[in-house]
Every structure is written in structure tokens, then in C-alpha cells.
Scaffold this motif. Structure first.
Motif, PDB file in Angstrom:
ATOM      1  N   ASN A 109      -8.433  -7.738  -1.405  1.00 35.16           N
ATOM      2  CA  ASN A 109      -8.921  -6.360  -1.549  1.00 35.16           C
ATOM      3  C   ASN A 109      -8.379  -5.516  -0.402  1.00 35.16           C
ATOM      4  OD1 ASN A 109     -10.322  -4.000  -2.009  1.00 35.16           O
ATOM      5  ND2 ASN A 109     -12.258  -5.033  -2.454  1.00 35.16           N
ATOM      6  N   GLY A 110      -7.086  -5.194  -0.504  1.00 36.23           N
ATOM      7  CA  GLY A 110      -6.425  -4.409   0.530  1.00 36.23           C
ATOM      8  C   GLY A 110      -6.059  -3.040   0.001  1.00 36.23           C
ATOM      9  N   PRO A 111      -6.794  -2.003   0.340  1.00 40.84           N
ATOM     10  CA  PRO A 111      -6.500  -0.656  -0.168  1.00 40.84           C
ATOM     11  C   PRO A 111      -5.066  -0.231   0.103  1.00 40.84           C
ATOM     12  CG  PRO A 111      -8.637  -0.691   0.925  1.00 40.84           C
ATOM     13  CD  PRO A 111      -7.995  -2.020   1.196  1.00 40.84           C
ATOM     14  N   GLY A 112      -4.421   0.271  -0.930  1.00 40.44           N
ATOM     15  CA  GLY A 112      -3.079   0.781  -0.791  1.00 40.44           C
ATOM     16  C   GLY A 112      -2.002  -0.276  -0.701  1.00 40.44           C
ATOM     17  N   THR A 113      -2.313  -1.518  -1.071  1.00 35.31           N
ATOM     18  CA  THR A 113      -1.327  -2.592  -0.943  1.00 35.31           C
ATOM     19  C   THR A 113      -0.490  -2.734  -2.213  1.00 35.31           C
ATOM     20  OG1 THR A 113      -3.082  -4.149  -1.570  1.00 35.31           O
ATOM     21  CG2 THR A 113      -2.565  -3.946   0.766  1.00 35.31           C
ATOM     22  N   ALA A 114       0.764  -3.160  -2.010  1.00 38.43           N
ATOM     23  CA  ALA A 114       1.720  -3.293  -3.110  1.00 38.43           C
ATOM     24  C   ALA A 114       1.796  -4.713  -3.645  1.00 38.43           C
ATOM     25  CB  ALA A 114       3.100  -2.842  -2.649  1.00 38.43           C
ATOM     26  N   GLY A 115       1.116  -5.658  -3.006  1.00 39.90           N
ATOM     27  CA  GLY A 115       1.149  -7.040  -3.450  1.00 39.90           C
ATOM     28  C   GLY A 115       0.034  -7.827  -2.806  1.00 39.90           C
ATOM     29  N   SER A 116      -0.117  -9.074  -3.254  1.00 41.30           N
ATOM     30  CA  SER A 116      -1.191  -9.908  -2.717  1.00 41.30           C
ATOM     31  C   SER A 116      -0.893 -11.370  -2.989  1.00 41.30           C
ATOM     32  CB  SER A 116      -2.525  -9.557  -3.384  1.00 41.30           C
ATOM     33  OG  SER A 116      -3.531 -10.520  -3.081  1.00 41.30           O
ATOM     34  N   PRO A 117      -1.352 -12.276  -2.108  1.00 37.41           N
ATOM     35  CA  PRO A 117      -1.373 -13.688  -2.488  1.00 37.41           C
ATOM     36  C   PRO A 117      -2.084 -13.860  -3.813  1.00 37.41           C
ATOM     37  CG  PRO A 117      -1.921 -13.450  -0.171  1.00 37.41           C
ATOM     38  CD  PRO A 117      -1.875 -12.064  -0.737  1.00 37.41           C
ATOM     39  N   ALA A 118      -1.638 -14.812  -4.614  1.00 37.83           N
ATOM     40  CA  ALA A 118      -2.176 -14.948  -5.972  1.00 37.83           C
ATOM     41  C   ALA A 118      -3.620 -15.428  -5.993  1.00 37.83           C
ATOM     42  CB  ALA A 118      -1.307 -15.923  -6.768  1.00 37.83           C
ATOM     43  N   ASN A 119      -3.957 -16.408  -5.131  1.00 33.12           N
ATOM     44  CA  ASN A 119      -5.304 -16.999  -5.160  1.00 33.12           C
ATOM     45  C   ASN A 119      -5.701 -17.364  -6.585  1.00 33.12           C
ATOM     46  OD1 ASN A 119      -5.574 -16.633  -2.355  1.00 33.12           O
ATOM     47  ND2 ASN A 119      -6.346 -14.566  -2.634  1.00 33.12           N
ATOM     48  N   ALA A 120      -4.791 -18.074  -7.261  1.00 30.36           N
ATOM     49  CA  ALA A 120      -4.950 -18.325  -8.698  1.00 30.36           C
ATOM     50  C   ALA A 120      -5.305 -19.778  -8.975  1.00 30.36           C
ATOM     51  CB  ALA A 120      -3.663 -17.962  -9.435  1.00 30.36           C
ATOM     52  N   LEU A 121      -6.121 -19.981 -10.017  1.00 32.37           N
ATOM     53  CA  LEU A 121      -6.534 -21.314 -10.462  1.00 32.37           C
ATOM     54  C   LEU A 121      -6.386 -21.424 -11.969  1.00 32.37           C
ATOM     55  CD1 LEU A 121      -9.936 -21.636  -8.526  1.00 32.37           C
ATOM     56  CD2 LEU A 121      -7.714 -22.560  -7.805  1.00 32.37           C
ATOM     57  N   ALA A 122      -6.070 -22.615 -12.436  1.00 25.97           N
ATOM     58  CA  ALA A 122      -6.127 -22.955 -13.848  1.00 25.97           C
ATOM     59  C   ALA A 122      -7.139 -24.082 -13.996  1.00 25.97           C
ATOM     60  CB  ALA A 122      -4.756 -23.403 -14.362  1.00 25.97           C
ATOM     61  N   ILE A 123      -8.062 -23.940 -14.926  1.00 23.13           N
ATOM     62  CA  ILE A 123      -9.138 -24.923 -15.119  1.00 23.13           C
ATOM     63  C   ILE A 123      -9.048 -25.464 -16.538  1.00 23.13           C
ATOM     64  CG2 ILE A 123     -11.603 -25.363 -14.912  1.00 23.13           C
ATOM     65  CD1 ILE A 123     -11.782 -22.815 -13.215  1.00 23.13           C
ATOM     66  N   LEU A 124      -8.761 -26.773 -16.609  1.00 26.92           N
ATOM     67  CA  LEU A 124      -8.632 -27.434 -17.916  1.00 26.92           C
ATOM     68  C   LEU A 124      -9.979 -28.007 -18.377  1.00 26.92           C
ATOM     69  CD1 LEU A 124      -5.281 -29.406 -17.544  1.00 26.92           C
ATOM     70  CD2 LEU A 124      -5.666 -27.228 -18.695  1.00 26.92           C
ATOM     71  N   VAL A 158     -12.543 -24.679 -21.140  1.00 23.55           N
ATOM     72  CA  VAL A 158     -12.737 -25.706 -20.119  1.00 23.55           C
ATOM     73  C   VAL A 158     -13.338 -26.954 -20.781  1.00 23.55           C
ATOM     74  CG1 VAL A 158     -13.909 -26.322 -17.983  1.00 23.55           C
ATOM     75  CG2 VAL A 158     -13.038 -23.998 -18.305  1.00 23.55           C
ATOM     76  N   ARG A 159     -12.625 -28.066 -20.691  1.00 23.39           N
ATOM     77  CA  ARG A 159     -13.067 -29.305 -21.321  1.00 23.39           C
ATOM     78  C   ARG A 159     -13.264 -30.424 -20.302  1.00 23.39           C
ATOM     79  NH1 ARG A 159      -8.721 -29.156 -26.365  1.00 23.39           N
ATOM     80  NH2 ARG A 159      -9.294 -27.053 -27.110  1.00 23.39           N
ATOM     81  N   THR A 160     -12.293 -30.625 -19.436  1.00 26.12           N
ATOM     82  CA  THR A 160     -12.407 -31.704 -18.447  1.00 26.12           C
ATOM     83  C   THR A 160     -12.910 -31.194 -17.101  1.00 26.12           C
ATOM     84  OG1 THR A 160     -10.133 -31.445 -17.620  1.00 26.12           O
ATOM     85  CG2 THR A 160     -10.461 -32.866 -19.551  1.00 26.12           C
ATOM     86  N   GLY A 161     -12.781 -29.897 -16.860  1.00 24.42           N
ATOM     87  CA  GLY A 161     -13.189 -29.339 -15.571  1.00 24.42           C
ATOM     88  C   GLY A 161     -12.183 -29.569 -14.454  1.00 24.42           C
ATOM     89  N   GLU A 162     -10.991 -30.107 -14.775  1.00 21.49           N
ATOM     90  CA  GLU A 162      -9.961 -30.295 -13.762  1.00 21.49           C
ATOM     91  C   GLU A 162      -9.462 -28.931 -13.277  1.00 21.49           C
ATOM     92  OE1 GLU A 162      -7.153 -33.885 -14.568  1.00 21.49           O
ATOM     93  OE2 GLU A 162      -7.697 -33.011 -16.506  1.00 21.49           O
ATOM     94  N   CYS A 178      -0.907 -30.527 -18.380  1.00 24.98           N
ATOM     95  CA  CYS A 178      -0.920 -29.975 -19.729  1.00 24.98           C
ATOM     96  C   CYS A 178      -0.182 -30.905 -20.701  1.00 24.98           C
ATOM     97  CB  CYS A 178      -0.278 -28.591 -19.735  1.00 24.98           C
ATOM     98  SG  CYS A 178      -1.311 -27.276 -19.029  1.00 24.98           S
ATOM     99  N   LYS A 179       0.935 -31.449 -20.254  1.00 23.55           N
ATOM    100  CA  LYS A 179       1.671 -32.386 -21.107  1.00 23.55           C
ATOM    101  C   LYS A 179       0.816 -33.604 -21.424  1.00 23.55           C
ATOM    102  CE  LYS A 179       5.866 -35.248 -21.253  1.00 23.55           C
ATOM    103  NZ  LYS A 179       5.141 -36.524 -21.407  1.00 23.55           N
ATOM    104  N   ASP A 180       0.151 -34.155 -20.408  1.00 20.91           N
ATOM    105  CA  ASP A 180      -0.688 -35.338 -20.621  1.00 20.91           C
ATOM    106  C   ASP A 180      -1.867 -35.026 -21.539  1.00 20.91           C
ATOM    107  OD1 ASP A 180       0.991 -36.767 -18.970  1.00 20.91           O
ATOM    108  OD2 ASP A 180      -0.308 -36.610 -17.203  1.00 20.91           O
ATOM    109  N   ALA A 181      -2.425 -33.816 -21.394  1.00 24.83           N
ATOM    110  CA  ALA A 181      -3.587 -33.431 -22.202  1.00 24.83           C
ATOM    111  C   ALA A 181      -3.188 -33.001 -23.606  1.00 24.83           C
ATOM    112  CB  ALA A 181      -4.351 -32.311 -21.511  1.00 24.83           C
ATOM    113  N   GLY A 182      -1.919 -32.654 -23.791  1.00 21.46           N
ATOM    114  CA  GLY A 182      -1.468 -32.206 -25.100  1.00 21.46           C
ATOM    115  C   GLY A 182      -1.936 -30.810 -25.443  1.00 21.46           C
TER     116      GLY A 182
END
Length: 306
Positions: free
Chosen positions: A291-306, A46-50, A275-279
Motif C-alpha cells: 500500500n504505497g501511495p503513488g507507486t508504479a509497482g509492487s512486490p507480488a506477495n502472491a499465493l496459489a492455493i490448491l 481449494v481441495r487439498t489446501g496446499e 498442477c501436473k501431479d493433481a491433473g
């Protein structure tokens, strides 16, 4: 968490299956590679915190390419109102809609009568990932942009293949390595093409003849992902691999036999531009599956932090 210092190569896995590699009962699979040391090293990226959300709208894609042949429909949002408060109810939330993870209960090995790691208990699902959380070094391979630069633009409306050589050459061009414990994100360009097309064009494509590009389904691709130590792999397209499916079926090999989580319909365009702009193309990655017991999938709820 069980740590395996020297994992066997893909070619040395009996039947291409990683059964018992991390323990007899575990349900984290390749997420075991996200050790505390690797998570700490990823935090140092993490460098810029974006912060970049990798999550599309819960109504995405519209219409769903598989809506003509399956039950995949967007959820319905109901607001419960009182004089002093509002509460939300999402009815019909289908985990194969929007940016999502395929969990290990998503694919059953009919031959062996089990899910990942020999599991026959359908109550043991993606909650194992949720209870631990997912964090580590993410790497974006912007294959769509790289192919365009090579004069080989990948048509998002076809079932074209991204080869192992494409991934390796793209990584080399971006100056980024796929190391053990990498959470690999692959931009095919499908998101760009789909979102820029008119609703009428998208609806016309949502037929039984629907097609989309993806990573080639081959033993070579399985060996590349496994031997590189990929902890999870996600893309901006419908199925990660090309659709319609062909043999070998990557979903079965990755989820059931190797324990490598799959992500689909991820929002990667904004991250790719940054990423292209940051190089640089690696970053701190986090995800918090439901946290759904017995579930086969889930929303990603994903983040990338630069």
C-alpha cells in the motif's frame, strides 16, 4: 466497484482504449472483474489446501538481465540491533526486481498525456489495488511443458513468441478454461532455464543484447486477453512479452489502454509441478500489493492455493 455486465469486444473499443468503462475515476481496471461472487467461487476450488508461494527471493534474478543498462540492483539488507531486539531495513528496494506487479503508473501514454483511464494524477497509484486486495480464480498455462510435449521446446535465451494458438491449445490440452475474471499465469520456462544455468552463464547473458521469450505482441493477443475477460496476467519471465520489445508494445496496451495488470519474474515452477501431479490447473489465487501511495509497482506477495 462498478460492474459492467456486457463488456465490449476488443474490436469495439475506440482506439483500443477502455477509458471510462468502469467509471471516470477508478484505478482497478480489469480487477473490477473479480466480483464477490467470483471470489467465492474461486474459494471453492481449494481441495487439498496446499499453498504455493509465487514469490522469488528479493535478490532474484542474479544478476538482473537489465543490470548492464539500467539502475536495477538488488536491495541491501541492514539489521538494526539492540540488546533486546532486531529490526530490518531494506535499502534500495527496486519494484522492478523479483516477483512483481507493474502498476498503472508504470507506463504513460505520451499521445494522450495520461496514464490508465485518463489519469493525470501521479499520486494515484497501485494503492488502489492494495486497499482492495486481489483474489480470484487463478489459471496456470504451463506453456513450457506443453511445448516440450509437442516437440517444440522454447529456448529461454531467445526472444521466441508464444502465440494465441499456443495459449488456446495449451488450455485445451490441460482441460482448463479462461473465463471472465481469470488471473492468468503463463509459464514460459524462463525461470527454469535461468535458475539451472551457472552464474557465469547468466552473467554472460546480462548484456545490451539480452533476450527472453514471451507472449506475442499483437492485436490478436490483446483481443484474446481482453475478450476472454482476463483480470490480470503474469509470467515467469522478464517482461511478459518477448524482449527486446517490439511493436505493438504490450505494456502500453495492457496497462495503459486496457487496464490489465502485468506480473513479471513470478516463481511458477513448483506450482506447475503440483498442477501436473493433481491433473488440474485452476486454484484460488491471492495477492496483497504494497500500500504505497503513488507507486508504479509492487512486490507480488502472491499465493496459489490448491
Amino acid at each position: 466497484m462498478t460492474i459492467v455486465p456486457d463488456r465490449p469486444l476488443y474490436a469495439d473499443l475506440p482506439g483500443g482504449r477502455a477509458v471510462g468503462l468502469y467509471g471516470p475515476d477508478e484505478q482497478l481496471g480489469a480487477l473490477n472483474l473479480l466480483t464477490p461472487g467470483r471470489v467465492a467461487a474461486a474459494a471453492a476450488l481449494v481441495r487439498t489446501g496446499e499453498i504455493f508461494s509465487l514469490n522469488a527471493s528479493l535478490y532474484y534474478p542474479s544478476p538482473h538481465p537489465a543490470s548492464s543498462v539500467s539502475r536495477r540492483r538488488p536491495p541491501t539488507h541492514v539489521v538494526h540491533r539492540s540488546e533486546r531486539a532486531r529490526d530490518d531495513l531494506w535499502e534500495g528496494l527496486f519494484t522492478q526486481y523479483s516477483s512483481q506487479w507493474d502498476g498503472f503508473l508504470h507506463v504513460r501514454d505520451v499521445e494522450h498525456g495520461c496514464f490508465y483511464n485518463g489519469n493525470t494524477d501521479e499520486s494515484r497509484g497501485i494503492e488502489a489495488w492494495a486497499e482492495r486486495g486481489i483474489a480470484g480464480r487463478g489459471v496456470l498455462l504451463d506453456v513450457a511443458r506443453w511445448l516440450t510435449d509437442q516437440g517444440r521446446e522454447l529456448d529461454w535465451r531467445t526472444d521466441g513468441e508464444i502465440t494465441v494458438a499456443d495459449l488456446e491449445d495449451c488450455a485445451r490440452a490441460q482441460g482448463v478454461a479462461i473465463d471472465e475474471g481469470t488471473i492468468l499465469l503463463i509459464r514460459t520456462g524462463w525461470e527454469t532455464g535461468f535458475t539451472e544455468a551457472s552464474y557465469e552463464t547468466r552473467a554472460a547473458l546480462a548484456t545490451t543484447d539480452f533476450r527472453c521469450p514471451g507472449i506475442e505482441p499483437s492485436p490478436a493477443m490483446l483481443a484474446y486477453l481482453w475478450d476472454s475477460g482476463v483480470a490480470a496476467v503474469a509470467a515467469d519471465n522478464f517482461t511478459l512479452e518477448p524482449f527486446p520489445f517490439r511493436e505493438p508494445w504490450m505494456h502500453a496496451d495492457l496497462l495503459n489502454r486496457l487496464g490489465i495488470p502485468i506480473g513479471e519474474f513470478w516463481h511458477l515452477d513448483d506450482l506447475a509441478d503440483a498442477c501436473k501431479d493433481a491433473g488440474r490447473f485452476d486454484f484460488l489465487f491471492t495477492s496483497a500489493p504494497l500500500n504505497g501511495p503513488g507507486t508504479a509497482g509492487s512486490p507480488a506477495n502472491a499465493l496459489a492455493i490448491l
